[in-house]
Motif scaffolding. Structure first.
Motif, PDB file in Angstrom:
ATOM      1  N   GLN A 232       0.842  -1.215   0.000  1.00  0.00           N
ATOM      2  CA  GLN A 232       0.000   0.000   0.000  1.00  0.00           C
ATOM      3  C   GLN A 232       0.870   1.254   0.000  1.00  0.00           C
ATOM      4  OE1 GLN A 232      -3.127  -0.483  -0.799  1.00  0.00           O
ATOM      5  NE2 GLN A 232      -2.481  -2.614  -0.636  1.00  0.00           N
ATOM      6  N   THR A 233       1.989   1.223   0.760  1.00  0.00           N
ATOM      7  CA  THR A 233       2.923   2.364   0.730  1.00  0.00           C
ATOM      8  C   THR A 233       3.444   2.548  -0.695  1.00  0.00           C
ATOM      9  OG1 THR A 233       3.722   1.734   2.925  1.00  0.00           O
ATOM     10  CG2 THR A 233       5.063   3.306   1.700  1.00  0.00           C
ATOM     11  N   ALA A 234       3.905   1.432  -1.286  1.00  0.00           N
ATOM     12  CA  ALA A 234       4.525   1.528  -2.615  1.00  0.00           C
ATOM     13  C   ALA A 234       3.510   1.991  -3.658  1.00  0.00           C
ATOM     14  CB  ALA A 234       5.118   0.174  -3.006  1.00  0.00           C
ATOM     15  N   LEU A 235       2.272   1.490  -3.569  1.00  0.00           N
ATOM     16  CA  LEU A 235       1.254   1.879  -4.556  1.00  0.00           C
ATOM     17  C   LEU A 235       0.885   3.355  -4.419  1.00  0.00           C
ATOM     18  CD1 LEU A 235      -1.193  -1.192  -4.574  1.00  0.00           C
ATOM     19  CD2 LEU A 235       0.454  -0.551  -6.341  1.00  0.00           C
ATOM     20  N   ALA A 236       0.838   3.832  -3.174  1.00  0.00           N
ATOM     21  CA  ALA A 236       0.490   5.248  -2.971  1.00  0.00           C
ATOM     22  C   ALA A 236       1.547   6.138  -3.631  1.00  0.00           C
ATOM     23  CB  ALA A 236       0.377   5.560  -1.488  1.00  0.00           C
ATOM     24  N   TYR A 237       2.840   5.780  -3.474  1.00  0.00           N
ATOM     25  CA  TYR A 237       3.887   6.582  -4.122  1.00  0.00           C
ATOM     26  C   TYR A 237       3.793   6.472  -5.640  1.00  0.00           C
ATOM     27  CZ  TYR A 237       6.146   8.064   0.111  1.00  0.00           C
ATOM     28  OH  TYR A 237       6.410   8.678   1.311  1.00  0.00           O
ATOM     29  N   GLU A 238       3.477   5.262  -6.124  1.00  0.00           N
ATOM     30  CA  GLU A 238       3.373   5.077  -7.581  1.00  0.00           C
ATOM     31  C   GLU A 238       2.252   5.950  -8.149  1.00  0.00           C
ATOM     32  OE1 GLU A 238       2.761   1.017  -8.768  1.00  0.00           O
ATOM     33  OE2 GLU A 238       2.817   1.515 -10.897  1.00  0.00           O
ATOM     34  N   ARG A 239       1.091   5.946  -7.472  1.00  0.00           N
ATOM     35  CA  ARG A 239      -0.035   6.761  -7.947  1.00  0.00           C
ATOM     36  C   ARG A 239       0.343   8.234  -7.932  1.00  0.00           C
ATOM     37  NH1 ARG A 239      -3.510   3.882  -3.938  1.00  0.00           N
ATOM     38  NH2 ARG A 239      -3.805   1.921  -5.003  1.00  0.00           N
ATOM     39  N   SER A 240       1.075   8.613  -6.874  1.00  0.00           N
ATOM     40  CA  SER A 240       1.419  10.019  -6.757  1.00  0.00           C
ATOM     41  C   SER A 240       2.313  10.438  -7.916  1.00  0.00           C
ATOM     42  CB  SER A 240       2.085  10.277  -5.408  1.00  0.00           C
ATOM     43  OG  SER A 240       3.413  10.639  -5.547  1.00  0.00           O
ATOM     44  N   VAL A 241       3.271   9.556  -8.287  1.00  0.00           N
ATOM     45  CA  VAL A 241       4.164   9.898  -9.399  1.00  0.00           C
ATOM     46  C   VAL A 241       3.369   9.942 -10.704  1.00  0.00           C
ATOM     47  CG1 VAL A 241       6.162   9.123 -10.724  1.00  0.00           C
ATOM     48  CG2 VAL A 241       6.168   8.913  -8.242  1.00  0.00           C
ATOM     49  N   MET A 242       2.466   8.959 -10.886  1.00  0.00           N
ATOM     50  CA  MET A 242       1.718   8.908 -12.145  1.00  0.00           C
ATOM     51  C   MET A 242       0.689  10.029 -12.231  1.00  0.00           C
ATOM     52  SD  MET A 242       1.287   4.847 -12.786  1.00  0.00           S
ATOM     53  CE  MET A 242       0.782   4.953 -14.498  1.00  0.00           C
ATOM     54  N   GLY A 243       0.207  10.492 -11.080  1.00  0.00           N
ATOM     55  CA  GLY A 243      -0.764  11.581 -11.092  1.00  0.00           C
ATOM     56  C   GLY A 243      -0.103  12.934 -11.320  1.00  0.00           C
ATOM     57  N   ASP A 244       1.226  12.948 -11.127  1.00  0.00           N
ATOM     58  CA  ASP A 244       1.960  14.202 -11.152  1.00  0.00           C
ATOM     59  C   ASP A 244       2.677  14.414 -12.482  1.00  0.00           C
ATOM     60  OD1 ASP A 244       2.589  16.461  -9.847  1.00  0.00           O
ATOM     61  OD2 ASP A 244       4.286  15.648  -8.752  1.00  0.00           O
ATOM     62  N   ASN A 245       3.225  13.312 -13.013  1.00  0.00           N
ATOM     63  CA  ASN A 245       4.070  13.431 -14.205  1.00  0.00           C
ATOM     64  C   ASN A 245       3.411  12.758 -15.388  1.00  0.00           C
ATOM     65  OD1 ASN A 245       6.129  14.489 -12.628  1.00  0.00           O
ATOM     66  ND2 ASN A 245       6.783  12.440 -12.053  1.00  0.00           N
ATOM     67  N   ALA A 246       3.685  13.280 -16.530  1.00  0.00           N
ATOM     68  CA  ALA A 246       3.236  12.602 -17.744  1.00  0.00           C
ATOM     69  C   ALA A 246       4.400  12.599 -18.709  1.00  0.00           C
ATOM     70  CB  ALA A 246       2.069  13.348 -18.346  1.00  0.00           C
ATOM     71  N   ARG A 247       4.524  11.505 -19.473  1.00  0.00           N
ATOM     72  CA  ARG A 247       5.606  11.432 -20.453  1.00  0.00           C
ATOM     73  C   ARG A 247       5.363  12.420 -21.568  1.00  0.00           C
ATOM     74  NH1 ARG A 247       6.926   5.793 -23.133  1.00  0.00           N
ATOM     75  NH2 ARG A 247       8.614   6.701 -24.329  1.00  0.00           N
ATOM     76  N   GLY A 248       6.421  13.051 -22.040  1.00  0.00           N
ATOM     77  CA  GLY A 248       6.285  14.009 -23.132  1.00  0.00           C
ATOM     78  C   GLY A 248       6.205  13.279 -24.455  1.00  0.00           C
ATOM     79  N   PRO A 249       6.107  14.057 -25.543  1.00  0.00           N
ATOM     80  CA  PRO A 249       6.047  13.454 -26.865  1.00  0.00           C
ATOM     81  C   PRO A 249       7.304  12.640 -27.143  1.00  0.00           C
ATOM     82  CG  PRO A 249       5.684  15.828 -26.964  1.00  0.00           C
ATOM     83  CD  PRO A 249       6.073  15.510 -25.575  1.00  0.00           C
ATOM     84  N   ARG A 250       7.165  11.601 -27.994  1.00  0.00           N
ATOM     85  CA  ARG A 250       8.314  10.736 -28.266  1.00  0.00           C
ATOM     86  C   ARG A 250       9.440  11.525 -28.916  1.00  0.00           C
ATOM     87  NH1 ARG A 250       7.308   5.018 -30.580  1.00  0.00           N
ATOM     88  NH2 ARG A 250       5.798   6.114 -31.840  1.00  0.00           N
ATOM     89  N   SER A 251       9.102  12.493 -29.783  1.00  0.00           N
ATOM     90  CA  SER A 251      10.155  13.194 -30.517  1.00  0.00           C
ATOM     91  C   SER A 251      11.013  14.040 -29.581  1.00  0.00           C
ATOM     92  CB  SER A 251       9.559  14.057 -31.605  1.00  0.00           C
ATOM     93  OG  SER A 251       8.515  14.828 -31.086  1.00  0.00           O
ATOM     94  N   GLY A 252      10.501  14.356 -28.390  1.00  0.00           N
ATOM     95  CA  GLY A 252      11.239  15.045 -27.330  1.00  0.00           C
ATOM     96  C   GLY A 252      12.406  15.880 -27.817  1.00  0.00           C
ATOM     97  N   ALA A 253      13.624  15.529 -27.357  1.00  0.00           N
ATOM     98  CA  ALA A 253      14.797  16.344 -27.654  1.00  0.00           C
ATOM     99  C   ALA A 253      15.184  16.297 -29.132  1.00  0.00           C
ATOM    100  CB  ALA A 253      15.962  15.876 -26.820  1.00  0.00           C
ATOM    101  N   GLY A 254      15.088  15.114 -29.731  1.00  0.00           N
ATOM    102  CA  GLY A 254      15.590  14.975 -31.092  1.00  0.00           C
ATOM    103  C   GLY A 254      14.582  15.419 -32.152  1.00  0.00           C
ATOM    104  N   GLY A 255      13.370  15.738 -31.777  1.00  0.00           N
ATOM    105  CA  GLY A 255      12.296  15.980 -32.737  1.00  0.00           C
ATOM    106  C   GLY A 255      12.157  17.431 -33.140  1.00  0.00           C
ATOM    107  N   PRO A 256      10.913  17.821 -33.452  1.00  0.00           N
ATOM    108  CA  PRO A 256      10.711  19.177 -33.966  1.00  0.00           C
ATOM    109  C   PRO A 256      11.104  20.215 -32.924  1.00  0.00           C
ATOM    110  CG  PRO A 256       8.631  18.148 -33.382  1.00  0.00           C
ATOM    111  CD  PRO A 256       9.677  17.104 -33.239  1.00  0.00           C
ATOM    112  N   LYS A 257      11.685  21.302 -33.420  1.00  0.00           N
ATOM    113  CA  LYS A 257      12.077  22.359 -32.488  1.00  0.00           C
ATOM    114  C   LYS A 257      10.843  23.217 -32.179  1.00  0.00           C
ATOM    115  CE  LYS A 257      16.399  21.230 -32.432  1.00  0.00           C
ATOM    116  NZ  LYS A 257      16.085  19.819 -32.213  1.00  0.00           N
ATOM    117  N   GLY A 258      10.950  24.037 -31.151  1.00  0.00           N
ATOM    118  CA  GLY A 258       9.864  24.970 -30.854  1.00  0.00           C
ATOM    119  C   GLY A 258       9.030  24.524 -29.677  1.00  0.00           C
ATOM    120  N   ASP A 259       7.884  25.168 -29.568  1.00  0.00           N
ATOM    121  CA  ASP A 259       7.031  24.995 -28.392  1.00  0.00           C
ATOM    122  C   ASP A 259       6.185  23.722 -28.532  1.00  0.00           C
ATOM    123  OD1 ASP A 259       5.392  25.283 -26.281  1.00  0.00           O
ATOM    124  OD2 ASP A 259       4.789  27.352 -26.726  1.00  0.00           O
TER     125      ASP A 259
END
Ligand SMILES: Cc1cc2nc3c(=O)[nH]c(=O)nc-3n(C[C@H](O)[C@H](O)[C@H](O)COP(=O)(O)OP(=O)(O)OC[C@H]3O[C@@H](n4cnc5c(N)ncnc54)[C@H](O)[C@@H]3O)c2cc1C
Length: 399
Positions: A232-259
């Motif tokens: 339960q401790t581990a799941l609570a931390y996992e949910r907190s991380v998943m509720g807080d962060n989202a993965r960015g687009p795949r092209s990230g650093a190497g992809g299109p420039k700009g906003d």
């Protein structure tokens, strides 16, 4: 220490030490930034709320946030892990002192790769139904535990040094009461990892076949048969991380420039003046801001030692936000979103984000299960009927 003194110290430290790092997008395995993270840990910035004995500085929440903001302003990673590092937090709360001394510093510096060995072919949402077994090795043969079973959907297993494993240690008590929690060394005979290909064409998760693998006694976390509580401790931390962060687009650093933001995309598409588009974009941005505030509230509760049910709201909200954001990106691109491949990086991003949104709505507990948790623990609605809750696990029918 006053707030100003904390701010000055962390800024001076960053000015003296932070030289920048190459972009890092891989979230599995040994962290290539570990040399830097070890410096952050040794200076006490990784876990500023923790005690000095455990790499912290015993700062208040507000002062720890000053540290995190200074790191964010400098673009430096590694601070604030006392809120986000599910491995280190779980180990600190439940491991034996001897094992903690070994593992916590390595976890804070990302020196060991980790994975979660929870789900099984017959135990996903009903995690307490696991059938992987841990059998005690007699002291006369050296002690420890022998593990046999099958896990599935294990993200990062191919590069992990340890897996946080739940296994059944007592078959004669009801299902939640016979489970123990271990740190399983992954690099050993008896642990076979087979990759599974995902809808995004990545292969981050795996099947893991465990046959007579060995876990030393010291790697048992929490009490024998008390693994459900550790989980339960581990799941609570996992949910907190998943509720807080989202993965960015795949092209990230190497992809299109700009906003890369929705607003940037709307501007680029020349649709910022379209009243419908403005509403859609504003709605997603507002949800993101709200979710950040909500997650902050949940983390404050967690810091006070309460396992926060509000965290489930955050994870559920993030799952909806990611699907919505992908929909609005697709809307902004119009027919272009039908394209794929590196020549069409914006479309590639939108499609990747649409498919990857399922990560958050299934992984770490599905949306439906989060709704159950919210219904039962936040709203106080009656519990879901569970016919096998009081039956010794050996007698529970499976099939
Ligand atoms: C990208 C990704 C990464 C993952 N990484 C890991 C990992 O690293 N380690 C790990 O151990 N697991 C991992 N998982 C597994 C994940 O935690 C499980 O897939 C999830 O818990 C659902 O279990 P299941 O797939 O067995 O589905 P099931 O439990 O069979 O559920 C099937 C459907 O029925 C619904 N359902 C089931 N029970 C109820 C109920 N009581 N009330 C309402 N609806 C219900 C579910 O919501 C779902 O829609 C990952 C999954 C994904 C998608």
């Amino acid at each position: 220490m006053t707030d100003d003194e904390v701010l000055r110290e962390v800024q001076d430290w960053l000015a003296a030490h932070w030289k920048g790092l190459p972009a890092h997008h891989e979230s599995f395995g040994r962290d290539p930034r570990s040399e830097w993270l070890a410096q952050v840990r040794d200076a006490g910035w990784a876990v500023p709320r923790w005690s000095r004995d455990w790499y912290g500085r015993e700062l208040s929440n507000d002062q720890a946030r000053i540290v995190e903001r200074a790191f964010a302003a400098a673009g430096a990673p590694g601070a604030g892990q006392d809120r986000s590092n599910l491995w280190a937090n779980t180990a600190l709360a439940h491991a034996t002192d001897a094992f903690k001394r070994v593992i916590v510093p390595q976890l804070l510096a990302g020196e060991v790769g980790m994975c979660l060995l929870y789900s099984e072919p017959g135990a996903g949402s009903d995690l307490a139904a696991i059938r992987t077994r841990a059998d005690k090795v007699p002291e006369s043969e050296g002690g420890g535990w022998r593990i046999t079973g099958q896990k599935v959907w294990t993200s990062g297993a191919a590069v992990a040094d340890y897996g946080m494993l739940i296994a059944r240690t007592d078959w004669d008590v009801p299902k939640h009461r016979g489970i123990s929690f271990f740190f399983l060394p992954m690099k050993q005979d008896g642990v076979e990892v087979r990759p599974l290909r995902q809808i995004t064409d990545e292969a981050h998760f795996n099947e893991v076949f465990i046959t007579d693998a060995f876990v030393p006694e010291a790697n048992l976390l929490g009490p024998l048969n008390g693994g459900w509580g550790v989980l339960q401790t581990a799941l609570a931390y996992e949910r907190s991380v998943m509720g807080d962060n989202a993965r960015g687009p795949r092209s990230g650093a190497g992809g299109p420039k700009g906003d890369h933001s929705l607003l940037g995309l709307a501007r680029e598409a020349g649709k910022l003046d379209d009243p419908v588009v403005r509403q859609e974009v504003a709605q997603v941005i507002a949800w993101r801001v709200l979710n950040k505030l909500n997650t902050r509230r949940a983390k404050a509760e967690l810091a006070q030692g309460n396992s926060s049910s509000i965290m489930s709201l955050g994870k559920l909200a993030m799952s909806r936000i990611l699907h919505e954001e992908a929909r609005v990106r697709t809307l902004l691109l119009g027919a272009e979103s039908l394209l794929e491949g590196p020549e069409h990086p914006r479309a590639e991003d939108a499609n990747f984000l649409a498919l990857n949104a399922y990560f958050t709505s299934i992984g770490g507990g599905t949306d439906q299960i989060q709704r159950n948790i919210i219904g039962e623990r936040v709203l106080g609605l009656p519990r879901e009927p569970e016919v096998d809750r009081t039956v010794p696990f050996r007698e529970v029918r499976a099939g």
